[in-house]
Motif scaffolding. Structure first.
Motif, PDB file in Angstrom:
ATOM      1  N   PHE A   4       0.863  -1.177   0.000  1.00 60.37           N
ATOM      2  CA  PHE A   4       0.000   0.000   0.000  1.00 60.37           C
ATOM      3  C   PHE A   4       0.901   1.229   0.000  1.00 60.37           C
ATOM      4  CE2 PHE A   4       0.337   1.442   4.418  1.00 60.37           C
ATOM      5  CZ  PHE A   4       0.614   0.294   5.138  1.00 60.37           C
TER       6      PHE A   4
ATOM      7  N   ILE B  79       3.269  11.237   3.545  1.00 59.88           N
ATOM      8  CA  ILE B  79       3.692  11.729   4.856  1.00 59.88           C
ATOM      9  C   ILE B  79       4.335  13.088   4.635  1.00 59.88           C
ATOM     10  CG2 ILE B  79       5.322  11.336   6.766  1.00 59.88           C
ATOM     11  CD1 ILE B  79       4.939   8.296   6.221  1.00 59.88           C
TER      12      ILE B  79
ATOM     13  N   TRP C 169       1.613  11.676   9.251  1.00 61.16           N
ATOM     14  CA  TRP C 169       0.991  10.802   8.266  1.00 61.16           C
ATOM     15  C   TRP C 169      -0.249  11.471   7.687  1.00 61.16           C
ATOM     16  CZ3 TRP C 169      -3.747   7.906   8.459  1.00 61.16           C
ATOM     17  CH2 TRP C 169      -3.875   6.932   7.456  1.00 61.16           C
TER      18      TRP C 169
ATOM     19  N   ARG D 162      -3.287   6.918   3.064  1.00 57.21           N
ATOM     20  CA  ARG D 162      -2.771   5.804   2.284  1.00 57.21           C
ATOM     21  C   ARG D 162      -3.820   5.288   1.317  1.00 57.21           C
ATOM     22  NH1 ARG D 162      -2.613   1.028   6.968  1.00 57.21           N
ATOM     23  NH2 ARG D 162      -4.868   0.982   7.384  1.00 57.21           N
TER      24      ARG D 162
ATOM     25  N   TYR E 132       6.508  13.515   1.481  1.00 54.66           N
ATOM     26  CA  TYR E 132       7.123  12.240   1.088  1.00 54.66           C
ATOM     27  C   TYR E 132       6.053  11.242   0.659  1.00 54.66           C
ATOM     28  CZ  TYR E 132      11.262  13.786   3.749  1.00 54.66           C
ATOM     29  OH  TYR E 132      12.356  14.470   4.229  1.00 54.66           O
TER      30      TYR E 132
ATOM     31  N   LEU F 256      -0.270  -5.607   4.965  1.00 57.34           N
ATOM     32  CA  LEU F 256      -0.462  -6.178   6.295  1.00 57.34           C
ATOM     33  C   LEU F 256       0.617  -5.755   7.290  1.00 57.34           C
ATOM     34  CD1 LEU F 256      -1.640  -9.829   5.483  1.00 57.34           C
ATOM     35  CD2 LEU F 256      -3.014  -7.802   5.907  1.00 57.34           C
ATOM     36  N   GLN F 257       1.584  -4.967   6.849  1.00 55.95           N
ATOM     37  CA  GLN F 257       2.588  -4.444   7.765  1.00 55.95           C
ATOM     38  C   GLN F 257       2.212  -3.035   8.183  1.00 55.95           C
ATOM     39  OE1 GLN F 257       4.767  -6.534   8.943  1.00 55.95           O
ATOM     40  NE2 GLN F 257       4.045  -8.091   7.513  1.00 55.95           N
ATOM     41  N   ARG F 258       2.796  -2.573   9.252  1.00 58.90           N
ATOM     42  CA  ARG F 258       2.446  -1.261   9.803  1.00 58.90           C
ATOM     43  C   ARG F 258       3.669  -0.387   9.876  1.00 58.90           C
ATOM     44  NH1 ARG F 258      -1.421  -3.459   8.348  1.00 58.90           N
ATOM     45  NH2 ARG F 258      -3.280  -4.027   9.586  1.00 58.90           N
ATOM     46  N   ARG F 259       4.476  -0.413   8.862  1.00 56.66           N
ATOM     47  CA  ARG F 259       5.704   0.354   8.794  1.00 56.66           C
ATOM     48  C   ARG F 259       5.828   0.941   7.405  1.00 56.66           C
ATOM     49  NH1 ARG F 259       7.419  -5.349   8.333  1.00 56.66           N
ATOM     50  NH2 ARG F 259       8.422  -5.606   6.302  1.00 56.66           N
ATOM     51  N   PHE F 260       6.729   1.902   7.260  1.00 56.13           N
ATOM     52  CA  PHE F 260       6.960   2.546   5.975  1.00 56.13           C
ATOM     53  C   PHE F 260       8.334   2.122   5.480  1.00 56.13           C
ATOM     54  CE2 PHE F 260       3.143   4.772   6.526  1.00 56.13           C
ATOM     55  CZ  PHE F 260       3.067   5.175   7.850  1.00 56.13           C
ATOM     56  N   ASP F 261       8.323   1.173   4.544  1.00 59.77           N
ATOM     57  CA  ASP F 261       9.564   0.526   4.131  1.00 59.77           C
ATOM     58  C   ASP F 261      10.428   1.371   3.201  1.00 59.77           C
ATOM     59  OD1 ASP F 261       7.342  -1.992   4.153  1.00 59.77           O
ATOM     60  OD2 ASP F 261       9.231  -2.355   5.192  1.00 59.77           O
TER      61      ASP F 261
ATOM     62  N   TRP G 270      10.911   5.088   0.920  1.00 60.13           N
ATOM     63  CA  TRP G 270      10.529   6.499   0.887  1.00 60.13           C
ATOM     64  C   TRP G 270      11.063   7.175  -0.368  1.00 60.13           C
ATOM     65  CZ3 TRP G 270       8.753   9.328   5.516  1.00 60.13           C
ATOM     66  CH2 TRP G 270       8.507   8.482   6.610  1.00 60.13           C
ATOM     67  N   GLY G 271      10.303   8.135  -0.871  1.00 60.88           N
ATOM     68  CA  GLY G 271      10.830   9.015  -1.886  1.00 60.88           C
ATOM     69  C   GLY G 271      11.757  10.027  -1.245  1.00 60.88           C
TER      70      GLY G 271
ATOM     71  N   SER H 198       7.702   1.400  15.133  1.00 59.87           N
ATOM     72  CA  SER H 198       8.839   1.434  14.226  1.00 59.87           C
ATOM     73  C   SER H 198       9.672   2.677  14.504  1.00 59.87           C
ATOM     74  CB  SER H 198       8.388   1.386  12.758  1.00 59.87           C
ATOM     75  OG  SER H 198       7.401   2.358  12.500  1.00 59.87           O
TER      76      SER H 198
ATOM     77  N   TYR I 212      12.664   5.418  12.741  1.00 57.38           N
ATOM     78  CA  TYR I 212      13.224   5.929  11.498  1.00 57.38           C
ATOM     79  C   TYR I 212      14.403   6.842  11.807  1.00 57.38           C
ATOM     80  CZ  TYR I 212       8.839   4.110   9.822  1.00 57.38           C
ATOM     81  OH  TYR I 212       7.794   3.260   9.551  1.00 57.38           O
TER      82      TYR I 212
ATOM     83  N   LEU J 248      13.861   3.433   7.504  1.00 58.24           N
ATOM     84  CA  LEU J 248      13.365   2.474   8.492  1.00 58.24           C
ATOM     85  C   LEU J 248      14.531   1.743   9.151  1.00 58.24           C
ATOM     86  CD1 LEU J 248      10.906   0.938   9.766  1.00 58.24           C
ATOM     87  CD2 LEU J 248      11.145  -0.689   7.868  1.00 58.24           C
TER      88      LEU J 248
ATOM     89  N   TYR K 224       1.436   2.342  14.965  1.00 56.82           N
ATOM     90  CA  TYR K 224       0.120   2.134  14.359  1.00 56.82           C
ATOM     91  C   TYR K 224      -0.869   1.997  15.511  1.00 56.82           C
ATOM     92  CZ  TYR K 224      -3.740  -0.022  11.846  1.00 56.82           C
ATOM     93  OH  TYR K 224      -4.975  -0.307  11.321  1.00 56.82           O
TER      94      TYR K 224
ATOM     95  N   TYR L  58      -1.856   6.181  12.197  1.00 57.58           N
ATOM     96  CA  TYR L  58      -0.435   6.255  12.528  1.00 57.58           C
ATOM     97  C   TYR L  58      -0.128   7.545  13.291  1.00 57.58           C
ATOM     98  CZ  TYR L  58       0.165   2.591   9.002  1.00 57.58           C
ATOM     99  OH  TYR L  58       0.073   1.430   8.284  1.00 57.58           O
TER     100      TYR L  58
ATOM    101  N   PHE M 107       3.371   9.688  14.922  1.00 62.63           N
ATOM    102  CA  PHE M 107       4.820   9.755  14.997  1.00 62.63           C
ATOM    103  C   PHE M 107       5.253  10.414  16.298  1.00 62.63           C
ATOM    104  CE2 PHE M 107       6.511   8.322  10.983  1.00 62.63           C
ATOM    105  CZ  PHE M 107       5.449   8.442  10.097  1.00 62.63           C
TER     106      PHE M 107
END
Lengths: 120, 111
Positions: free
Chosen positions: A35, A39, A49, A52, A96, A103-108, A110-111, B36, B38, B48, B93, B100, B102
């Motif tokens: 997804f 941000i 945030w 999404r 960004y 299903l994950q809750r993180r932002f892997d 980034w631009g 998480s 950052y 991350l 989360y 979310y 921060f």
């Protein structure tokens, strides 16, 4: 490796609509495995945030921005977009786009971010 | 939804260990372990470093570790190096309509 690149006007007038695009390379935005989020970060401040979108087109937004935000997908161009209406100086920030595994809750991923200034 | 609370700054000497706290309400963390962390160098996008409280993405040094107790999450950096000098943000989360949240951010200085 996926790359995300934000683009759009760097200057927007108050009360107008901010429009940004995030172009994705190295991966398909149609993949149901991810997804896509927006941000933002005002200068010298923390991250916020915005919202999404899933491949299905389903969206979620921050309650504080929900009334002014639209996020959409353009699968033909492998990109997704942000529109923020009725902007004020408080919307001045680096914006960004990000990718997250489903299903994950993180932002892997980034631009690099793009600065949008709201000023007349 | 208010931001999670982090100390504004933390410093340490090269080789030392430091810990950054991230405090919120029970509503911020919910019943989940979706915290998480950052790292953000000046003028760069966040990266991350830790997810789901204590997991490291591939490629992140094992000098970075995370934990959580009650309504406080923590990031520990051991063997502090010059390149660790950056801003660090926690994120959670919430499982609520806020989705979310921060942290306020912590500037790490390597002395």
């Amino acid at each position: 490796q996926v790359q995300l690149q934000e683009s759009g006007p760097g200057l927007v007038k108050p009360s107008q609509t901010l429009s940004l695009t995030c172009t994705v390379s190295g991966g398909s935005i149609r993949s149901g495995s991810y997804f896509w989020s927006w941000i933002r970060q005002p200068a010298g401040k923390g991250l916020e945030w915005i919202g999404r979108i899933y491949t299905s087109g389903s969206t979620n937004f921050s309650p504080s921005l929900k009334s002014r935000v639209t996020i959409s997908l353009d699968t033909s161009k492998n990109r997704f977009s942000l529109k923020l209406s009725s902007v004020t100086a408080a919307d001045t920030a680096v914006y960004y786009c990000t990718r997250s595994a489903i299903l994950q809750r993180r932002f892997d991923d980034w631009g690099q971010g793009t600065l949008v200034t709201v000023s007349s | 939804q208010s931001a999670l609370t982090q100390p504004a700054s933390v410093s340490g000497f090269t080789g030392q260990s430091i810990t950054i706290s991230c405090t919120g309400s029970s509503g911020d963390f919910g019943s989940y372990n979706y915290v998480s962390w950052y790292q953000q160098h000046p003028g760069k996008a966040p990266k991350l470093m830790i997810y789901d409280v204590s997991n490291r993405p591939s490629g992140v040094s094992n000098r970075f570790s995370g934990s959580k107790s009650g309504n406080t999450a923590s990031l520990t950096i051991s063997g502090l190096q010059a390149d660790d000098e950056a801003d660090y943000y926690c994120s959670s989360y919430t499982g609520t309509s806020a989705f979310y949240v921060f942290g306020t951010g912590t500037t790490v200085t390597v002395l």
